[in-house]
Write an enzyme that holds these catalytic residues in place. Structure first.
Site, short mmCIF file in Angstrom:
data_model
loop_
_atom_site.label_atom_id
_atom_site.label_comp_id
_atom_site.label_asym_id
_atom_site.label_seq_id
_atom_site.Cartn_x
_atom_site.Cartn_y
_atom_site.Cartn_z
N HIS A 190 0.83 -1.22 0.00
CA HIS A 190 0.00 0.00 0.00
C HIS A 190 0.87 1.27 0.00
O HIS A 190 0.42 2.31 0.45
CB HIS A 190 -0.95 0.05 1.21
CG HIS A 190 -1.69 -1.23 1.46
ND1 HIS A 190 -2.94 -1.48 0.97
CD2 HIS A 190 -1.32 -2.36 2.13
CE1 HIS A 190 -3.33 -2.70 1.34
NE2 HIS A 190 -2.36 -3.25 2.04
N SER B 3 16.01 21.93 -15.57
CA SER B 3 14.87 22.78 -15.85
C SER B 3 15.38 24.10 -16.44
O SER B 3 16.40 24.62 -16.00
CB SER B 3 14.12 23.05 -14.54
OG SER B 3 13.40 24.27 -14.63
N LYS C 141 17.15 22.11 -10.42
CA LYS C 141 16.47 20.84 -10.67
C LYS C 141 17.28 19.80 -11.43
O LYS C 141 18.06 20.12 -12.31
CB LYS C 141 15.16 21.09 -11.43
CG LYS C 141 14.22 21.94 -10.66
CD LYS C 141 12.86 21.43 -10.35
CE LYS C 141 12.50 20.01 -10.41
NZ LYS C 141 11.18 19.89 -11.03
N GLU D 182 10.56 8.91 -16.60
CA GLU D 182 9.24 9.41 -17.00
C GLU D 182 8.90 8.99 -18.43
O GLU D 182 7.76 8.64 -18.74
CB GLU D 182 9.19 10.93 -16.86
CG GLU D 182 9.25 11.37 -15.41
CD GLU D 182 9.55 12.86 -15.29
OE1 GLU D 182 8.65 13.59 -14.88
OE2 GLU D 182 10.66 13.28 -15.63
#
Ligand code: ARG
Length: 468
Positions: free
Chosen positions: A156, A277, A283, A290
């Site tokens: 979970h 970024s 970043k 992704e």
């Protein structure tokens, strides 16, 4: 010349003409088309439809065409060619004259595309299996490097029990090995030769189908011409297996994305596989992961497109089938790149073992082992669960771990607690009490690692690349 113009009085609508062409994408089947056509030429020579000289001319021209196209892909910019079959015929005629038209004797493009696609999928399966073996190897190397490092395991997405990092990594290897197995299974079923099936009813010539089968390394000729010319089950299976592989890679990518957040901090992203970024200078983004997650959607969509395309087709060939090429090519290419990228990432990624270890010792993750300690001493597990639950409650109030509770306090919950409790809930003991096949006990993981290495070696030994 078109392959079918005799009965037509009017020219095609020019926009339709270019719209119905498959050459812009089936040009990538050129080497399959050359292999299949060479086998077919041999069968025609046996029937004396091609003279020995014509046969040699034909096969030489086919191979010259293939190597010319490899050297100079610009020759594939043929605006007149309807599809790869038409292109090859046009080139043959350019190269050897009128004899080039003989190759199509008793043959249909319906059996040609069915054959080319089987050859293509077969070769792609071999490439994909080899890449899966590479990826699995990269995971195994990480697992070996992790040694006895520990981490929390989640159910979970809540901390559940500690496991070895190696145990976690080997879970993914199981998925990849199943994917490889499914691909090999699909390969076995697809390995039949449609040549000789004609347009739908079987060739009008008494071709030696066994010889063509052998030349193309198929196991047998297909059994039914109507099925053979319209079947794409092998490609459906292939795209389905890749869709499932995509699910596996996507789950892994998602987990890595979570684990590399500052909140988790288990995974140190390799800079070589990240981007930054344009706005926020600090970043480092997990783009590779992704994209793996995002591209898996394409694999799933392609397999769905295959099924949807086929569901309404009366036997046998229908032009709808031309559309199935696109998802086949796209899935093959997408999966191959995902596997390469993922393996590259795994070779570079670093884990923060210290952080993983401290997370593995927090939040009473030894509670299951603590209840098992009581059960071993004769307390019914349901009762033991309740007792340890109460102890966990105490820890929550105090902000400590189970092993910080004094023995008297534990005894007040159940007199069975003894000093040896503190040994039983230490991290290593908690791992080692999962001493079953497939469990995370250190010795079990060691032998799982050895076993997995062997299975990967076997997979690597069995990979075949050639399609002819
Ligand atoms: N380009 C076609 C395809 O991919 C080849 C088969 C054409 N057959 C036909 N009867 N028009 O499906």
């Amino acid at each position: 010349m078109k392959m079918w113009s005799g009965r037509f009085r009017q020219p095609l609508n020019p926009e339709f003409e270019s719209w119905q062409r498959s050459f812009p994408f089936d040009k990538q089947l050129l080497s399959e088309e050359v292999a299949a056509s060479s086998a077919y030429a041999a069968a025609l020579e046996k029937l004396r439809i091609l003279s020995p000289a014509e046969y040699k001319q034909t096969v030489d021209a086919l191979h010259a065409l293939e190597s010319d196209a490899a050297k100079n892909p610009a020759i594939l910019n043929d605006e007149e060619a309807e599809d790869v079959h038409h292109f090859v015929e046009r080139e043959l005629v350019k190269r050897i004259g009128e004899a080039g038209y003989k190759l199509h004797s008793g043959r249909s493009r319906n059996e040609q595309i069915a054959t080319d696609l089987r050859l293509f999928v077969r070769a792609q399966i071999d490439v994909t299996v080899a890449l899966l073996a590479e990826l699995a190897q990269a995971f195994v190397s990480c697992a070996a490097e992790a040694g006895e490092a520990e981490m929390p395991a989640y159910t979970h997405l809540q901390r559940a029990e500690p496991v070895l990092v190696a145990h976690w990594l080997l879970a993914y290897v199981e998925m990849f090995l199943r994917d490889a197995d499914r691909l090999k299974d699909c390969r076995e079923r697809l390995n039949e030769c449609p040549l000789g099936s004609g347009a739908i009813a079987g060739s009008t010539l008494p071709l030696d189908r066994k010889a063509m089968t052998k030349q193309l390394n198929f196991d047998a000729p297909t059994a039914n011409s109507m099925d053979a010319t319209s079947d794409r089950d092998f490609a459906i299976e292939f795209t389905q297996v890749l869709a499932l592989l995509g699910v596996h890679l996507s789950r892994w990518a998602e987990e890595q994305i979570i684990f590399c957040t500052q909140e988790f901090g288990f995974v140190k992203l390799p800079e070589s596989f990240s981007t930054g970024s344009s706005a926020m200078p600090q970043k480092q983004n997990p783009d590779l992961l992704e994209l793996v997650r995002g591209k898996s959607a394409r694999l799933m969509a392609n397999s769905q497109a295959m099924l949807t395309n086929m569901k309404g087709l009366a036997l046998a060939y229908n032009k709808d089938l031309q559309e199935t090429q696109i998802p086949i090519f796209d899935s093959a290419q997408t999966a191959t790149a995902m596997l390469r990228q993922s393996a590259g990432y795994m070779r570079e990624v670093q884990f923060d073992f210290a952080r993983m270890k401290s997370a593995a010792q927090a939040h009473s993750m030894n509670a299951f082992a603590a209840a098992t300690y009581l059960a071993r001493k004769g307390v019914a597990f349901r009762r033991a669960h309740e007792v340890v639950g109460a102890a966990v409650r105490l820890c929550m109030d105090k902000g400590c771990e189970l092993e910080a509770l004094p023995l008297e306090e534990l005894k007040s919950l159940n007199p069975v607690f003894e000093k040896d409790f503190y040994e039983a809930v230490k991290l290593q003991a908690v791992l080692d009490c999962h001493d079953v096949v497939g469990g995370t006990a250190r010795e079990r993981v060691k032998s799982a690692l050895a076993d997995t290495k062997q299975r990967i070696a076997k997979l690597r030994g069995g990979a075949v690349y050639a399609h002819t």
